[in-house]
Design a protein around this motif. Structure first.
Motif, PDB file in Angstrom:
ATOM      1  N   GLU A 471     -74.516  -8.341 -13.388  1.00  0.00           N
ATOM      2  CA  GLU A 471     -75.491  -8.552 -14.463  1.00  0.00           C
ATOM      3  C   GLU A 471     -75.093  -9.826 -15.194  1.00  0.00           C
ATOM      4  O   GLU A 471     -73.912 -10.013 -15.542  1.00  0.00           O
ATOM      5  N   ASN A 532     -81.445 -10.139 -17.896  1.00  0.00           N
ATOM      6  CA  ASN A 532     -82.195  -9.478 -18.974  1.00  0.00           C
ATOM      7  C   ASN A 532     -83.414 -10.299 -19.379  1.00  0.00           C
ATOM      8  O   ASN A 532     -83.349 -11.524 -19.494  1.00  0.00           O
ATOM      9  N   GLU A 564     -84.255  -6.980 -15.968  1.00  0.00           N
ATOM     10  CA  GLU A 564     -84.090  -5.780 -16.797  1.00  0.00           C
ATOM     11  C   GLU A 564     -84.856  -5.913 -18.102  1.00  0.00           C
ATOM     12  O   GLU A 564     -84.747  -6.915 -18.791  1.00  0.00           O
ATOM     13  N   ASP A 594     -83.821  -1.024 -18.873  1.00  0.00           N
ATOM     14  CA  ASP A 594     -82.513  -1.082 -19.504  1.00  0.00           C
ATOM     15  C   ASP A 594     -82.419  -0.017 -20.591  1.00  0.00           C
ATOM     16  O   ASP A 594     -83.441   0.407 -21.127  1.00  0.00           O
ATOM     17  N   LYS A 615     -81.407   2.231 -16.012  1.00  0.00           N
ATOM     18  CA  LYS A 615     -80.017   2.118 -16.447  1.00  0.00           C
ATOM     19  C   LYS A 615     -79.778   3.146 -17.535  1.00  0.00           C
ATOM     20  O   LYS A 615     -80.401   3.076 -18.598  1.00  0.00           O
ATOM     21  N   GLU A 651     -74.430   2.827 -17.312  1.00  0.00           N
ATOM     22  CA  GLU A 651     -73.869   1.694 -18.047  1.00  0.00           C
ATOM     23  C   GLU A 651     -72.675   2.119 -18.874  1.00  0.00           C
ATOM     24  O   GLU A 651     -72.620   3.248 -19.367  1.00  0.00           O
TER      25      GLU A 651
HETATM   26 CA    CA Z   1     -79.131  -5.323 -19.393  1.00  0.00          CA
END
Ligand code: CA
Ligand code: C2E
Ligand code: CA
Length: 719
Positions: A471, A532, A564, A594, A615, A651
């Motif tokens: 990420e 992101n 995300e 996310d 996530k 996460e």
């Molecule tokens: Ca993220």
């Protein structure tokens, strides 16, 4: 109509009415008229005022030749009555031999001319009638023009204190045509509050012969109020002539109303009709000026609707407007006498409260506001809450802007403290506001000066620890403050729109890095790159094209890129959002949600959006192994994903217990400090290399510091 030259404007169609009770005199007048105008002119005769009235009602009379000594009428008044009955007819009055004064009075009452009986000939009578008709027609043209212009005129003879009013003045002031004109009658219509201005203006003009020009209101008999623009001036022909004051009065009500509407528009918010920022600041300034006299406190309550953007984006602008209007109504109802409520920005309202006893009272008002918001709006569809910032003062030397800014800073503090609450301003908040401003300025600089970095956190296979992808997480290499985490600047970047260039730069950087990573262990071509995407970026019209360009420039296979987004971003499900997301997936890019579980987490939107990954938010992973509820939530998310065929990444996995728990729940992928922290690209590459060098599945914990100040290659901005 055949016009006879000789008759100077009078034709065979014209009718002259002779009003005379003495048959001999009447005959004489008829003969003279015949001589003056010829036989073709029609002449009618009446011996009384009543008979005259009957003729005037029946036929269109051009001119009345009137003897004032009638059996059923009294002198000059007859003129007034005839003029009222036949406003288009000219009037020539016949008076007794030594009665010139009556003749003048008749003219003032509306006659066009007068003649002394016995001294007139066919010629003088003919001329008098002709001129009277011409004058009458001119008067009528003028009256017509006055009517069009809503303009009345008057004349005041100061010597005799008598007045003449034009037809339109009668109409404008709501008098009956027969009402005798007088200054007293005119002044009686003037609005009480404006009487002094008008009397003063006319008085000054009379004594010093200067022009006047005033605006005043009048009150009509039905109680309605009109605005008048009065102009005039006084003059006298020579020192022994009495002063004449002549004036006009124009109805300017329509203009006044239009001006008022414009002024209202300039000072009010069109949606809620509440005072706007300019008017509010003005009232605030006035309120501050009044302070100090009575020792009271002035309070400003700055209100901001919480998550208004979500309402607007998810339900549409119309619904957003409805909510704003509903909030405005509620605030209005809470107002005390003399207080002001204004709308100064999108979802920002300000209450201005005077005469407070102190801070507690302001807090109590803010609490009442908060309470009033708990009732749903839009037939129960939306519940809003507001964050309130309170600033108070007892000092008139504080400026309106300062007080408003302090209340704004306090409102931000209320938001930070969790929204739906109020906060009272404290000095420390001012520095927080300044710091925010400071951050904005230096963040702009950071973007152009290449102070941003991207760190990469591995996403791993839970059981083996094998890296599946990364990420991309942005950092700011601040020249003085060192490496700054995104929590300190992403929110500001979003508020200021800086997130758009920032996000695109991160995307380009991450795509290029994805193609640079090499892995002998399992082929770098299989590694994914997660980037992101914030809400503001979805509003960017060229987002899809920019993503396509980033993939092309980096030569990255689209399936390896994962974008995300948080649930709240997806909640703004304007049709365009779905369209954009579909275009992104049709490029081949994957989409992920996310922080799943912290937002609305509704099945409906999971089905609607083309997402492939969830996530599980760190907050649920936190309690795994200790908190049964967290385990239940994680388990629910996993079965939901299973049912919808979505992959799941847990996460923030920090402990072996959490990992074990997730394995047990059937979670396959994870990300967290247990495996690796976000690190610069070179370190991420080292980790990949180390992984390749091991035979057995990796279980080492890579403990890089949370934010490492590492030199980063290629940290140039493509913007
Ligand atoms: Ca993220
Ligand atoms: P996020 O997308 O949820 O990113 C995960 C965050 O969790 C990262 O914080 C990461 O460092 C942190 N994290 C990962 N594993 C652990 C763990 O085991 N324990 C703990 N306590 N934390 C862990 P980071 O890097 O500070 O980023 C914070 C947020 O900033 C991100 O949350 C994301 O919302 C935002 N962000 C970061 N980079 C970007 C970007 O390029 N664009 C946008 N729009 N947002 C970004
Ligand atoms: Ca997250």
């Amino acid at each position: 109509m055949i016009l006879s030259e000789r008759n100077g404007g009078l034709s065979a169609d014209d009718v002259i009415l002779v009003v005379e009770d003495n048959a001999g005199d009447a005959r004489l007048v008829e003969l003279m008229l015949g001589e003056a105008f010829g036989r073709e002119i029609s002449v009618l005769r009446a011996g009384t005022r009543a008979a005259a009235a009957a003729h005037l009602a029946d036929s269109a009379v051009t001119c009345v030749v009137l003897d004032l000594g009638l059996p059923d009428a009294d002198g000059v008044d007859t003129v007034r009555h005839l003029a009222a009955w036949a406003p288009a007819a000219a009037i020539v009055v016949l008076t007794g031999a030594d009665d010139a004064a009556t003749g003048l009075a008749a003219v003032e009452a509306g006659a066009q001319d007068y003649l002394v009986k016995g001294r007139s000939s066919a010629e003088t009578l003919g001329r008098a009638v002709r001129y009277a008709v011409v004058r009458k027609r001119a008067e009528q043209t003028l009256a017509h023009a006055q009517r069009i212009a809503h303009l009345g005129s008057w004349e005041l003879d100061v010597g005799t204190d008598t007045m003449i009013w034009s037809e339109e003045l009668y109409r404008l002031f709501g008098f009956d045509p027969g009402d005798p004109p007088s200054l007293a009658a005119l002044l009686s219509r003037i609005h009480r509050e404006d009487c002094a201005i008008v009397e003063g203006a006319i008085g000054a003009s009379r004594s010093s012969l200067t022009p006047f020009d005033v605006e005043h209101r009048i009150v009509l008999p039905d109680g309605s109020i009109r605005w008048m623009h009065a102009q005039g001036h006084a003059h006298r022909a020579s020192s022994d002539f009495p002063v004449l004051v002549r004036g006009t009065v124009q109805d300017v009500t329509a203009q006044r109303l239009a001006e008022r509407a414009l002024a209202h528009q300039a000072l009010h918010d069109p949606l809620t009709s509440l005072p706007n920022r300019a008017l509010l600041l003005d009232r605030l300034t006035q309120g501050l000026a009044r302070l100090g006299r009575d020792g009271t406190t002035l309070g400003v309550i700055f209100l901001d609707i919480d998550r208004f953007k979500v309402i607007n984006d998810s339900l549409g602008h119309e619904a957003g407007d409805e909510v704003l209007v509903a909030v405005a109504h509620r605030l209005h109802r809470l107002l005390r006498q003399g207080d002001t409520i204004g709308r100064i920005g999108g979802d920002e309202f300000v209450m201005l409260c005077e005469g407070l006893t102190g801070e507690e009272e302001a807090v109590a008002i803010a609490d009442r506001v908060g309470h009033a918001m708990t009732v749903p709006v839009r037939s129960g569809e939306v519940v809003v809450s507001v964050s309130a910032g309170i600033a108070i003062t007892t000092s008139p030397s504080v400026t309106a802007e300062t007080l408003l800014r302090d209340a704004d800073a306090a409102m931000y503090a209320a938001k930070r403290a969790g929204r739906a609450r109020s906060a009272v301003f404290a000095e420390s908040m001012r520095s927080a506001t300044m710091a925010r401003l400071d951050t904005e300025v230096s963040l702009r600089r950071a973007i152009t000066n290449g102070e941003l970095r991207v760190h990469y956190q591995p996403i791993v296979e839970l059981v083996s620890g094998r890296t599946l992808g990364h990420e991309a997480l942005v950092r700011w290499q601040h020249p003085e403050q060192g490496l700054i985490g995104p929590d300190k600047f992403i929110a500001i970047a979003e508020e200021t729109g800086l997130i758009v260039p920032l996000g695109i730069w991160v995307l380009g950087e991450a795509c290029r890095q994805a193609t640079r990573f090499t892995s002998d262990a399992h082929g770098a071509a299989a590694l994914t790159m997660s980037v992101n995407l914030s809400g503001a970026q979805l509003g960017q019209p060229d987002l899809v094209a920019l993503v396509a360009a980033a993939l092309r420039d980096a030569d990255l296979a689209p399936e390896r890129l994962q974008l995300e987004m948080t649930e709240s971003v997806l909640m703004s499900d304007a049709a365009t959002t779905i369209t954009i997301l579909r275009s992104l997936t049709s490029l081949g890019v994957r989409l992920g949600i996310d922080d799943f579980g912290t937002g609305y987490s509704s099945l409906a939107y999971l089905k609607r959006f083309p997402v492939s990954t969830l996530k599980i938010d760190r907050s649920f992973v936190d309690g795994l192994g200790t908190d049964r509820e967290d385990a239940a939530i994680a388990s629910a998310i996993l079965s939901l994903a299973d049912a919808l065929d979505l992959s799941v990444v847990a996460e923030g996995v920090e402990t072996p217990e959490q990992r074990a728990c997730l394995v047990e729940l059937g979670c396959l992928r994870a990300q967290g400090y247990l495996f690796a922290r976000p690190v610069p690209a070179s370190v991420a590459q080292d980790l990949l290399d180390a992984e390749a060098g091991r035979d057995a599945p990796r279980l080492t914990i890579v403990g890089a510091p949370a934010l490492v100040c590492a030199p980063v290659r290629d940290a140039h901005l493509g913007i």
